[in-house]
Design an enzyme around this catalytic site. Structure first.
Site, PDB file in Angstrom:
ATOM      1  N   LYS A  13       0.842  -1.219   0.000  1.00 50.12           N
ATOM      2  CA  LYS A  13       0.000   0.000   0.000  1.00 50.12           C
ATOM      3  C   LYS A  13       0.869   1.258   0.000  1.00 50.12           C
ATOM      4  O   LYS A  13       0.655   2.177  -0.789  1.00 50.12           O
ATOM      5  CB  LYS A  13      -0.930   0.024   1.232  1.00 50.12           C
ATOM      6  CG  LYS A  13      -1.866  -1.166   1.328  1.00 50.12           C
ATOM      7  CD  LYS A  13      -2.775  -1.071   2.531  1.00 50.12           C
ATOM      8  CE  LYS A  13      -2.066  -1.094   3.867  1.00 50.12           C
ATOM      9  NZ  LYS A  13      -1.353  -2.361   4.169  1.00 50.12           N
ATOM     10  N   ARG A  88     -10.036   0.732   8.508  1.00 46.16           N
ATOM     11  CA  ARG A  88      -9.647  -0.645   8.809  1.00 46.16           C
ATOM     12  C   ARG A  88     -10.718  -1.374   9.595  1.00 46.16           C
ATOM     13  O   ARG A  88     -10.540  -2.549   9.916  1.00 46.16           O
ATOM     14  CB  ARG A  88      -8.370  -0.623   9.661  1.00 46.16           C
ATOM     15  CG  ARG A  88      -7.103  -0.753   8.864  1.00 46.16           C
ATOM     16  CD  ARG A  88      -5.976  -0.364   9.788  1.00 46.16           C
ATOM     17  NE  ARG A  88      -4.824  -1.173   9.610  1.00 46.16           N
ATOM     18  CZ  ARG A  88      -3.697  -0.692   9.090  1.00 46.16           C
ATOM     19  NH1 ARG A  88      -3.606   0.549   8.673  1.00 46.16           N
ATOM     20  NH2 ARG A  88      -2.646  -1.458   8.999  1.00 46.16           N
ATOM     21  N   ARG A 127      11.708  -5.601   4.627  1.00 43.62           N
ATOM     22  CA  ARG A 127      11.447  -4.158   4.493  1.00 43.62           C
ATOM     23  C   ARG A 127      12.382  -3.340   5.382  1.00 43.62           C
ATOM     24  O   ARG A 127      12.559  -3.616   6.561  1.00 43.62           O
ATOM     25  CB  ARG A 127      10.009  -3.834   4.896  1.00 43.62           C
ATOM     26  CG  ARG A 127       9.799  -2.314   4.998  1.00 43.62           C
ATOM     27  CD  ARG A 127       8.385  -1.898   5.144  1.00 43.62           C
ATOM     28  NE  ARG A 127       7.622  -2.677   6.092  1.00 43.62           N
ATOM     29  CZ  ARG A 127       6.295  -2.665   6.154  1.00 43.62           C
ATOM     30  NH1 ARG A 127       5.606  -1.926   5.319  1.00 43.62           N
ATOM     31  NH2 ARG A 127       5.667  -3.396   7.046  1.00 43.62           N
ATOM     32  N   ARG A 160      11.235  -1.604  10.807  1.00 42.66           N
ATOM     33  CA  ARG A 160      10.115  -1.203  11.659  1.00 42.66           C
ATOM     34  C   ARG A 160       9.986  -2.188  12.798  1.00 42.66           C
ATOM     35  O   ARG A 160      10.023  -3.394  12.580  1.00 42.66           O
ATOM     36  CB  ARG A 160       8.817  -1.195  10.832  1.00 42.66           C
ATOM     37  CG  ARG A 160       8.431   0.207  10.412  1.00 42.66           C
ATOM     38  CD  ARG A 160       7.300   0.211   9.466  1.00 42.66           C
ATOM     39  NE  ARG A 160       6.096  -0.468   9.935  1.00 42.66           N
ATOM     40  CZ  ARG A 160       4.980  -0.521   9.215  1.00 42.66           C
ATOM     41  NH1 ARG A 160       4.920   0.050   8.033  1.00 42.66           N
ATOM     42  NH2 ARG A 160       3.918  -1.144   9.676  1.00 42.66           N
ATOM     43  N   ARG A 171      -0.409  -8.606  13.574  1.00 41.82           N
ATOM     44  CA  ARG A 171      -0.985  -7.622  12.626  1.00 41.82           C
ATOM     45  C   ARG A 171      -1.760  -8.322  11.525  1.00 41.82           C
ATOM     46  O   ARG A 171      -2.822  -7.868  11.115  1.00 41.82           O
ATOM     47  CB  ARG A 171       0.128  -6.752  12.020  1.00 41.82           C
ATOM     48  CG  ARG A 171       0.623  -5.681  12.977  1.00 41.82           C
ATOM     49  CD  ARG A 171       1.952  -5.109  12.546  1.00 41.82           C
ATOM     50  NE  ARG A 171       1.947  -4.578  11.202  1.00 41.82           N
ATOM     51  CZ  ARG A 171       2.993  -4.588  10.377  1.00 41.82           C
ATOM     52  NH1 ARG A 171       4.139  -5.109  10.784  1.00 41.82           N
ATOM     53  NH2 ARG A 171       2.896  -4.071   9.180  1.00 41.82           N
TER      54      ARG A 171
END
Ligand code: AP5
Length: 215
Positions: A13, A88, A127, A160, A171
């Site tokens: 996203k 969400r 990431r 992160r 998550r």
């Protein structure tokens, strides 16, 4: 264009939102980025959000709706915006519709980037991002030119904290429980567009562009 970008954690996203922002010069409202900024600034909002983010849980609706409502009222959002990671939950989607209706606006498309769980895990594990300019990289799929250094601003890239082990897993669970059902909300309104996100970012963007240019 008033558009919502949806998809599980690590679907791409943020990557697509940045391409869209550059291509169409519209503001991107990314709630995850807003919370991370508040956490790094140690504001009251940041302290509240950190508690939930550290556990992979959603920040309570009233807090999240409040910050998005404030952002959507700003002048640069009046001619279009892209929401990344909001709504969400169903209450967030309903609140968004109400806020927009109050100002004569509405959501025109909800674009869902769909990615297999195997690919999501690979993307989350690799990431790294820039804490300053927020540019997103991947150690294998989109590496920085010089290892660990942001191409855009020269800052040191970081992982992160919520991409690690159990928090990342949580998550994904939270997404399946609380956000996936929301796709039906947009489907019923004829606003849902599904995109196969298991492809290189430029191919995913080509499909998104096709949708946006037909709105
Ligand atoms: P948030 O920051 O929104 O996280 P998320 O939804 O879990 O999504 P991610 O940022 O992990 O992934 P992404 O889909 O943006 O993927 P990316 O482009 O980075 O939210 C964080 C937390 O904030 C939440 O857990 C919650 O606590 C709170 N929060 C946020 N919004 C909230 C809300 N509305 N309500 C309540 N709480 C909220 O890509 C991932 C990696 O893959 C990158 O390395 C990238 O380079 C790579 N990549 C991307 N696309 C491709 C591709 N096509 N091919 C190969 N690699 C790719």
């Amino acid at each position: 264009m008033n558009v919502v970008l949806m998809g599980p954690p690590g679907a791409g996203k943020g990557t697509q939102a940045e391409i869209i922002r550059q291509h169409y010069s519209i503001p991107v409202i990314a709630t995850g980025d807003m919370f991370r900024e508040a956490v790094s600034q140690k504001t009251e909002l940041g302290t509240k959000a950190k508690h939930y983010m550290d556990q992979g849980q959603l920040v309570p609706d009233e807090v999240t709706i409040g910050i998005v409502k404030e952002r959507l009222a700003q002048p640069d959002c009046q001619d279009g915006f892209m929401l990344d990671g909001f709504p969400r939950t169903t209450p967030q989607a309903e609140a968004l519709d109400q806020v927009l209706a109050d100002t004569g606006r509405k959501i025109e498309a909800a674009i869902n980037i769909s990615v297999t769980e195997e690919v999501l895990i690979e993307r989350i594990e690799g990431r790294v991002s820039c804490p300053d300019c927020k540019t997103i990289y991947h150690l294998n799929f989109n590496p920085a030119s010089a290892e660990g250094i942001c191409d855009e601003c020269g800052a040191s890239l970081t992982y992160r904290s919520d991409d690690r082990g159990d928090v990342a897993k949580k998550r994904l669970e939270v997404y399946l429980e609380q956000t996936l059902p929301l796709l039906e909300y947009y489907k019923e309104q004829g606003l849902l567009f599904n995109i196969d996100g298991n492809r290189p970012a430029d191919e995913v963007f080509r499909d998104i562009k096709g949708i946006l240019e037909n709105l």
